[in-house]
Motif scaffolding. Structure first.
Motif, PDB file in Angstrom:
ATOM      1  N   SER A 139      40.431  38.551  38.490  1.00  0.00           N
ATOM      2  CA  SER A 139      40.852  38.640  37.095  1.00  0.00           C
ATOM      3  C   SER A 139      41.744  39.846  36.816  1.00  0.00           C
ATOM      4  O   SER A 139      42.432  39.889  35.795  1.00  0.00           O
ATOM      5  CB  SER A 139      39.616  38.688  36.183  1.00  0.00           C
ATOM      6  OG  SER A 139      38.925  39.918  36.335  1.00  0.00           O
ATOM      7  N   ARG A 140      41.776  40.834  37.711  1.00  0.00           N
ATOM      8  CA  ARG A 140      42.520  42.068  37.456  1.00  0.00           C
ATOM      9  C   ARG A 140      43.878  42.121  38.144  1.00  0.00           C
ATOM     10  O   ARG A 140      44.625  43.072  37.950  1.00  0.00           O
ATOM     11  CB  ARG A 140      41.687  43.272  37.914  1.00  0.00           C
ATOM     12  CG  ARG A 140      40.314  43.325  37.268  1.00  0.00           C
ATOM     13  CD  ARG A 140      39.450  44.422  37.866  1.00  0.00           C
ATOM     14  NE  ARG A 140      38.097  44.348  37.306  1.00  0.00           N
ATOM     15  CZ  ARG A 140      37.478  45.361  36.718  1.00  0.00           C
ATOM     16  NH1 ARG A 140      38.077  46.524  36.614  1.00  0.00           N
ATOM     17  NH2 ARG A 140      36.270  45.213  36.232  1.00  0.00           N
ATOM     18  N   GLN A 141      44.210  41.101  38.937  1.00  0.00           N
ATOM     19  CA  GLN A 141      45.373  41.249  39.815  1.00  0.00           C
ATOM     20  C   GLN A 141      46.713  40.955  39.147  1.00  0.00           C
ATOM     21  O   GLN A 141      47.733  41.524  39.531  1.00  0.00           O
ATOM     22  CB  GLN A 141      45.192  40.384  41.064  1.00  0.00           C
ATOM     23  CG  GLN A 141      43.949  40.734  41.869  1.00  0.00           C
ATOM     24  CD  GLN A 141      43.717  42.236  41.978  1.00  0.00           C
ATOM     25  OE1 GLN A 141      44.582  42.981  42.441  1.00  0.00           O
ATOM     26  NE2 GLN A 141      42.543  42.698  41.538  1.00  0.00           N
ATOM     27  N   ALA A 218      36.275  52.679  33.707  1.00  0.00           N
ATOM     28  CA  ALA A 218      36.667  52.963  35.091  1.00  0.00           C
ATOM     29  C   ALA A 218      38.125  52.595  35.312  1.00  0.00           C
ATOM     30  O   ALA A 218      38.740  51.863  34.536  1.00  0.00           O
ATOM     31  CB  ALA A 218      35.792  52.167  36.058  1.00  0.00           C
ATOM     32  N   GLN A 219      38.691  53.154  36.369  1.00  0.00           N
ATOM     33  CA  GLN A 219      40.044  52.754  36.723  1.00  0.00           C
ATOM     34  C   GLN A 219      40.042  51.249  36.966  1.00  0.00           C
ATOM     35  O   GLN A 219      39.025  50.676  37.352  1.00  0.00           O
ATOM     36  CB  GLN A 219      40.491  53.497  37.973  1.00  0.00           C
ATOM     37  CG  GLN A 219      39.550  53.322  39.164  1.00  0.00           C
ATOM     38  CD  GLN A 219      39.965  54.184  40.320  1.00  0.00           C
ATOM     39  OE1 GLN A 219      41.049  54.046  40.831  1.00  0.00           O
ATOM     40  NE2 GLN A 219      39.095  55.082  40.724  1.00  0.00           N
ATOM     41  N   PRO A 220      41.165  50.584  36.715  1.00  0.00           N
ATOM     42  CA  PRO A 220      41.179  49.113  36.750  1.00  0.00           C
ATOM     43  C   PRO A 220      41.214  48.562  38.177  1.00  0.00           C
ATOM     44  O   PRO A 220      42.116  47.828  38.567  1.00  0.00           O
ATOM     45  CB  PRO A 220      42.467  48.762  35.996  1.00  0.00           C
ATOM     46  CG  PRO A 220      43.367  49.925  36.264  1.00  0.00           C
ATOM     47  CD  PRO A 220      42.472  51.129  36.318  1.00  0.00           C
ATOM     48  N   LEU A 221      40.240  48.958  38.972  1.00  0.00           N
ATOM     49  CA  LEU A 221      40.140  48.471  40.340  1.00  0.00           C
ATOM     50  C   LEU A 221      38.744  47.916  40.559  1.00  0.00           C
ATOM     51  O   LEU A 221      37.754  48.460  40.071  1.00  0.00           O
ATOM     52  CB  LEU A 221      40.412  49.591  41.354  1.00  0.00           C
ATOM     53  CG  LEU A 221      41.805  50.207  41.355  1.00  0.00           C
ATOM     54  CD1 LEU A 221      41.857  51.386  42.321  1.00  0.00           C
ATOM     55  CD2 LEU A 221      42.856  49.172  41.742  1.00  0.00           C
ATOM     56  N   HIS A 251      44.794  38.453  47.821  1.00  0.00           N
ATOM     57  CA  HIS A 251      45.008  37.670  46.605  1.00  0.00           C
ATOM     58  C   HIS A 251      46.396  37.052  46.644  1.00  0.00           C
ATOM     59  O   HIS A 251      47.379  37.733  46.940  1.00  0.00           O
ATOM     60  CB  HIS A 251      44.897  38.555  45.354  1.00  0.00           C
ATOM     61  CG  HIS A 251      44.985  37.801  44.066  1.00  0.00           C
ATOM     62  ND1 HIS A 251      43.883  37.332  43.404  1.00  0.00           N
ATOM     63  CD2 HIS A 251      46.059  37.420  43.324  1.00  0.00           C
ATOM     64  CE1 HIS A 251      44.269  36.704  42.301  1.00  0.00           C
ATOM     65  NE2 HIS A 251      45.588  36.737  42.234  1.00  0.00           N
ATOM     66  N   ASP A 252      46.477  35.757  46.343  1.00  0.00           N
ATOM     67  CA  ASP A 252      47.747  35.055  46.209  1.00  0.00           C
ATOM     68  C   ASP A 252      47.735  34.398  44.835  1.00  0.00           C
ATOM     69  O   ASP A 252      46.801  33.658  44.498  1.00  0.00           O
ATOM     70  CB  ASP A 252      47.890  34.003  47.315  1.00  0.00           C
ATOM     71  CG  ASP A 252      49.282  33.393  47.396  1.00  0.00           C
ATOM     72  OD1 ASP A 252      50.003  33.389  46.375  1.00  0.00           O
ATOM     73  OD2 ASP A 252      49.655  32.902  48.485  1.00  0.00           O
ATOM     74  N   SER A 253      48.758  34.673  44.044  1.00  0.00           N
ATOM     75  CA  SER A 253      48.794  34.074  42.706  1.00  0.00           C
ATOM     76  C   SER A 253      49.020  32.577  42.760  1.00  0.00           C
ATOM     77  O   SER A 253      48.776  31.874  41.775  1.00  0.00           O
ATOM     78  CB  SER A 253      49.887  34.739  41.857  1.00  0.00           C
ATOM     79  OG  SER A 253      51.170  34.531  42.433  1.00  0.00           O
ATOM     80  N   ASP A 254      49.480  32.060  43.893  1.00  0.00           N
ATOM     81  CA  ASP A 254      49.631  30.617  44.095  1.00  0.00           C
ATOM     82  C   ASP A 254      48.320  30.075  44.639  1.00  0.00           C
ATOM     83  O   ASP A 254      48.002  30.242  45.820  1.00  0.00           O
ATOM     84  CB  ASP A 254      50.782  30.347  45.065  1.00  0.00           C
ATOM     85  CG  ASP A 254      51.018  28.862  45.287  1.00  0.00           C
ATOM     86  OD1 ASP A 254      50.265  28.028  44.727  1.00  0.00           O
ATOM     87  OD2 ASP A 254      51.951  28.521  46.036  1.00  0.00           O
ATOM     88  N   ARG A 255      47.551  29.406  43.805  1.00  0.00           N
ATOM     89  CA  ARG A 255      46.245  28.906  44.214  1.00  0.00           C
ATOM     90  C   ARG A 255      46.327  27.559  44.932  1.00  0.00           C
ATOM     91  O   ARG A 255      45.293  27.013  45.318  1.00  0.00           O
ATOM     92  CB  ARG A 255      45.336  28.763  42.984  1.00  0.00           C
ATOM     93  CG  ARG A 255      45.092  30.055  42.227  1.00  0.00           C
ATOM     94  CD  ARG A 255      44.235  31.024  43.021  1.00  0.00           C
ATOM     95  NE  ARG A 255      43.956  32.241  42.255  1.00  0.00           N
ATOM     96  CZ  ARG A 255      42.907  32.386  41.435  1.00  0.00           C
ATOM     97  NH1 ARG A 255      42.060  31.405  41.272  1.00  0.00           N
ATOM     98  NH2 ARG A 255      42.728  33.524  40.787  1.00  0.00           N
ATOM     99  N   SER A 256      47.539  27.010  45.113  1.00  0.00           N
ATOM    100  CA  SER A 256      47.663  25.741  45.828  1.00  0.00           C
ATOM    101  C   SER A 256      47.585  25.935  47.340  1.00  0.00           C
ATOM    102  O   SER A 256      47.504  24.957  48.089  1.00  0.00           O
ATOM    103  CB  SER A 256      48.979  25.046  45.468  1.00  0.00           C
ATOM    104  OG  SER A 256      50.101  25.754  45.991  1.00  0.00           O
TER     105      SER A 256
END
Length: 289
Positions: A139-141, A218-221, A251-256
């Motif tokens: 959710s943070r990426q 916290a830092q956003p990590l 993490h890959d924003s392309d979930r296909s």
């Protein structure tokens, strides 16, 4: 989905039994990971699960980044910083690949910290990470990618896809005693994973669960940590040499395609004469403009 052809080829690989540490149920409701110089601690309860891990060494051409989420690449180098962005650009076919951090890790002893400067979780020497995790929490990426792109391409036209990856290389002689296992991304459900907020500290707090720490500030990590699933399919590449790198996705924003790879160090007692594992990891983010 793992196809029949994949199931057939996996049975030709050498198999070992090893323990992997998964998040246990009925642990604390607060999940935090604290890192300092030479020390890493988690609030979660972890337990060993006997797991079959297959050795992909003899079938390495079978693996691909978008199908399995990882692959082993030839990447000769003679420099101390083992990042090889050219090899990653070829593998990803991205417009821009940006190294974001690197870390040395070892299964051996870590010398006491000498400098008293504020600790930065960048460079330095840390222990091998021995629980099943992904270093990014989904959710943070997207926000992280936007921040990074704005830094490196302030006048950029934008991007349609981003991939956060790790380039992992050993530089101690093979075989290593604590190699890295990676989980076939297709065997991991999209709803798996529990956020584990990252805290970078100069000294470990006395109470890791102290509610006054305030995770909202916290830092956003954060990482994602995982509970055991019998569906997970694990691989490693034995006897890795310093001129090879294991490239795998955080993490890959392309979930296909295959978009994240849980991973963990583990004790490999299957090969004689194992050496202390010494490795370097370089994290990158690749943008497709």
């Amino acid at each position: 989905m793992i196809l029949d052809a994949d199931l057939a080829i996996k049975d030709t690989a050498r198999q070992i039994q090893a323990n992997l540490n998964y998040l246990l149920p009925n642990g604390p409701s607060i999940n935090r990971g604290f890192v300092s110089a030479g020390i890493e601690r988690n609030t979660g309860r972890y337990g060993p699960f006997p797991t079959m891990i297959r050795d992909g060494r003899t079938i390495r051409p079978h693996f691909s980044l978008d199908r399995h989420g990882f692959e082993l690449l030839d990447a000769p180098t003679s420099v101390a910083n083992f990042a090889n962005s050219a090899a990653i650009e070829r593998a990803l076919d991205a417009s821009l690949v940006v190294p974001t951090s690197w870390m040395l890790r070892t299964s051996g002893a870590i010398p006491p910290r000498e400098k008293q400067e504020p600790y930065r979780h960048y460079g330095g020497l840390q222990p091998a990470t021995g629980e099943v995790h992904v270093d990014t929490e989904p959710s943070r990426q997207a926000a992280y990618a936007q921040r990074m792109y704005a830094q490196v391409r302030p006048e950029g036209k934008g991007f349609k896809r981003f991939v956060i990856s790790s380039i992992w290389r050993t530089f101690s002689p093979p075989p290593q005693d604590y190699p890295l296992a990676v989980c076939d991304t297709r065997s991991v459900r999209k709803d798996e994973g529990t956020p584990n907020v990252l805290w970078v500290v100069d000294q470990m707090p006395d109470d890791l669960l102290d509610p006054a720490i305030g995770d909202d500030n916290a830092q956003p990590l954060a990482a994602a940590i995982f509970r055991h699933s019998p569906d997970h399919r694990w691989w490693y590449f034995s006897r890795m040499a310093r001129d090879e790198v294991l490239l795998f996705k955080f993490h890959d924003s392309d979930r296909s395609v295959g978009w994240r790879v849980p991973h963990s160090a583990f004790w490999d007692g299957s090969l004689e004469g194992a050496n202390t594992r010494e490795s370097i990891e370089c994290r990158t983010i690749a943008f497709f403009e």
